[in-house]
Structures are given as structure tokens and as C-alpha cells.
Design a protein around this motif. Structure first.
Motif, short mmCIF file in Angstrom:
data_model
loop_
_atom_site.label_atom_id
_atom_site.label_comp_id
_atom_site.label_asym_id
_atom_site.label_seq_id
_atom_site.Cartn_x
_atom_site.Cartn_y
_atom_site.Cartn_z
N VAL A 1 28.16 -44.70 -192.26
CA VAL A 1 27.58 -43.79 -191.28
C VAL A 1 27.46 -44.55 -189.96
O VAL A 1 26.84 -45.61 -189.90
N ILE A 2 28.06 -44.00 -188.93
CA ILE A 2 28.09 -44.63 -187.61
C ILE A 2 27.14 -43.88 -186.68
O ILE A 2 27.37 -42.71 -186.37
N PRO A 3 26.05 -44.52 -186.25
CA PRO A 3 25.16 -43.87 -185.28
C PRO A 3 25.70 -44.06 -183.87
O PRO A 3 26.25 -45.10 -183.54
N LYS B 1 41.15 -41.34 -180.51
CA LYS B 1 40.67 -41.29 -179.12
C LYS B 1 39.78 -40.10 -178.84
O LYS B 1 39.01 -40.13 -177.89
N SER B 2 39.87 -39.06 -179.66
CA SER B 2 39.05 -37.87 -179.42
C SER B 2 37.83 -37.80 -180.35
O SER B 2 37.10 -36.82 -180.32
N GLN B 3 37.61 -38.82 -181.17
CA GLN B 3 36.52 -38.81 -182.13
C GLN B 3 35.49 -39.88 -181.75
O GLN B 3 35.76 -41.08 -181.89
N PRO B 4 34.31 -39.46 -181.29
CA PRO B 4 33.30 -40.41 -180.83
C PRO B 4 32.92 -41.46 -181.87
O PRO B 4 32.86 -42.65 -181.55
N HIS B 5 32.66 -41.05 -183.11
CA HIS B 5 32.22 -42.03 -184.12
C HIS B 5 33.32 -43.03 -184.43
O HIS B 5 33.05 -44.19 -184.73
N VAL B 6 34.57 -42.62 -184.32
CA VAL B 6 35.68 -43.53 -184.58
C VAL B 6 35.81 -44.53 -183.43
O VAL B 6 36.02 -45.72 -183.67
N GLN B 7 35.64 -44.08 -182.20
CA GLN B 7 35.68 -45.00 -181.06
C GLN B 7 34.58 -46.05 -181.18
O GLN B 7 34.82 -47.23 -180.93
N VAL B 8 33.39 -45.63 -181.57
CA VAL B 8 32.28 -46.57 -181.74
C VAL B 8 32.60 -47.55 -182.86
O VAL B 8 32.40 -48.76 -182.73
N ALA B 9 33.13 -47.05 -183.98
CA ALA B 9 33.47 -47.91 -185.11
C ALA B 9 34.53 -48.93 -184.73
O ALA B 9 34.45 -50.11 -185.11
N GLY C 1 35.24 -40.64 -192.57
CA GLY C 1 35.96 -40.09 -193.73
C GLY C 1 37.06 -41.00 -194.21
O GLY C 1 37.57 -40.84 -195.32
N LYS C 2 37.46 -41.93 -193.37
CA LYS C 2 38.49 -42.93 -193.70
C LYS C 2 38.24 -44.15 -192.82
O LYS C 2 37.35 -44.13 -191.98
N ASN C 3 39.01 -45.17 -193.03
CA ASN C 3 38.87 -46.35 -192.18
C ASN C 3 39.20 -45.97 -190.74
O ASN C 3 40.09 -45.14 -190.51
N SER D 1 35.96 -54.57 -183.27
CA SER D 1 36.54 -55.50 -182.30
C SER D 1 35.56 -56.60 -181.91
O SER D 1 35.96 -57.66 -181.43
N ARG D 2 34.28 -56.34 -182.14
CA ARG D 2 33.23 -57.34 -181.83
C ARG D 2 32.79 -58.11 -183.07
O ARG D 2 31.76 -58.76 -183.06
N GLY D 3 33.56 -57.98 -184.16
CA GLY D 3 33.26 -58.76 -185.36
C GLY D 3 32.42 -58.03 -186.39
O GLY D 3 32.08 -58.59 -187.42
N GLY D 4 32.07 -56.78 -186.14
CA GLY D 4 31.29 -56.00 -187.10
C GLY D 4 32.18 -55.37 -188.15
O GLY D 4 33.39 -55.58 -188.17
N THR D 5 31.57 -54.60 -189.01
CA THR D 5 32.33 -53.90 -190.04
C THR D 5 32.14 -52.40 -189.90
O THR D 5 31.08 -51.93 -189.50
N ALA D 6 33.18 -51.68 -190.23
CA ALA D 6 33.14 -50.21 -190.27
C ALA D 6 34.28 -49.77 -191.17
O ALA D 6 35.44 -50.11 -190.91
N ARG D 7 33.95 -49.06 -192.22
CA ARG D 7 34.99 -48.59 -193.15
C ARG D 7 34.63 -47.21 -193.68
O ARG D 7 33.53 -46.71 -193.44
#
Length: 90
Positions: A48-50, A25-33, A15-17, A38-44
């Protein structure tokens, strides 16, 4: 050897960056993003984060650790031969 058992893939939209979540810390999709970034990918915002919830060899499954157990499918694929993917038996 560590065995990882994947339960179900879940797609969830940001829903946001990821850095803007106060409760990241309590949101799984945010932790994955955040790990993706941190590994050089993008997430904004809007992406949609699987992810899947996994159990480690300790059998940890408490709700408090839920976000920590969320993994992107690529994290599991790249983990190497020490990890196994499967279903939990009933």
C-alpha cells in the motif's frame, strides 16, 4: 520559497510491481512507488503506497499533471524548510 499545500492522503495498493505498469506515468501511486525505489526503498505488488496531491508555487492543478503532483508523505517531511504543508482555503 516554494509552498506545498497537501490536500488529502490517499493509500493505494499496487496490483503489480511498479515497473510492470504500462501506464505508470498516469498512475500517482506508481509514480510514488518508482521514486521510492529510486531512493533505495522498496515497493512491490501488494504494498500500500500512501501519497498526497500537492500544489506547487505555480498553482498547477491540471488533471494531466496529477500523477506528477503525487508525493509520498516522507518526501514532504524530508523536503526541508523550503516546503510548507497546509490546506487550501475555500
Amino acid at each position: 520559497m516554494v509552498e506545498i499545500f497537501c490536500l488529502k492522503m490517499i493509500p493505494q495498493r499496487l496490483g503489480k510491481n511498479p515497473e510492470d505498469y504500462p501506464d505508470a506515468k498516469s498512475q500517482p501511486h506508481v509514480q510514488v512507488a518508482l521514486r521510492m525505489k529510486s531512493r533505495g526503498g522498496t515497493a512491490r505488488s501488494g504494498d500500500v503506497i500512501p501519497y498526497v496531491f500537492c500544489l506547487g508555487d505555480s498553482g498547477e492543478s491540471s488533471k494531466s499533471a496529477q500523477a506528477e503532483r503525487a508525493k509520498h508523505p516522507e518526501e514532504i517531511r524530508k523536503a526541508g524548510s523550503d516546503l510548507k504543508i497546509g490546506k487550501l482555503s475555500d
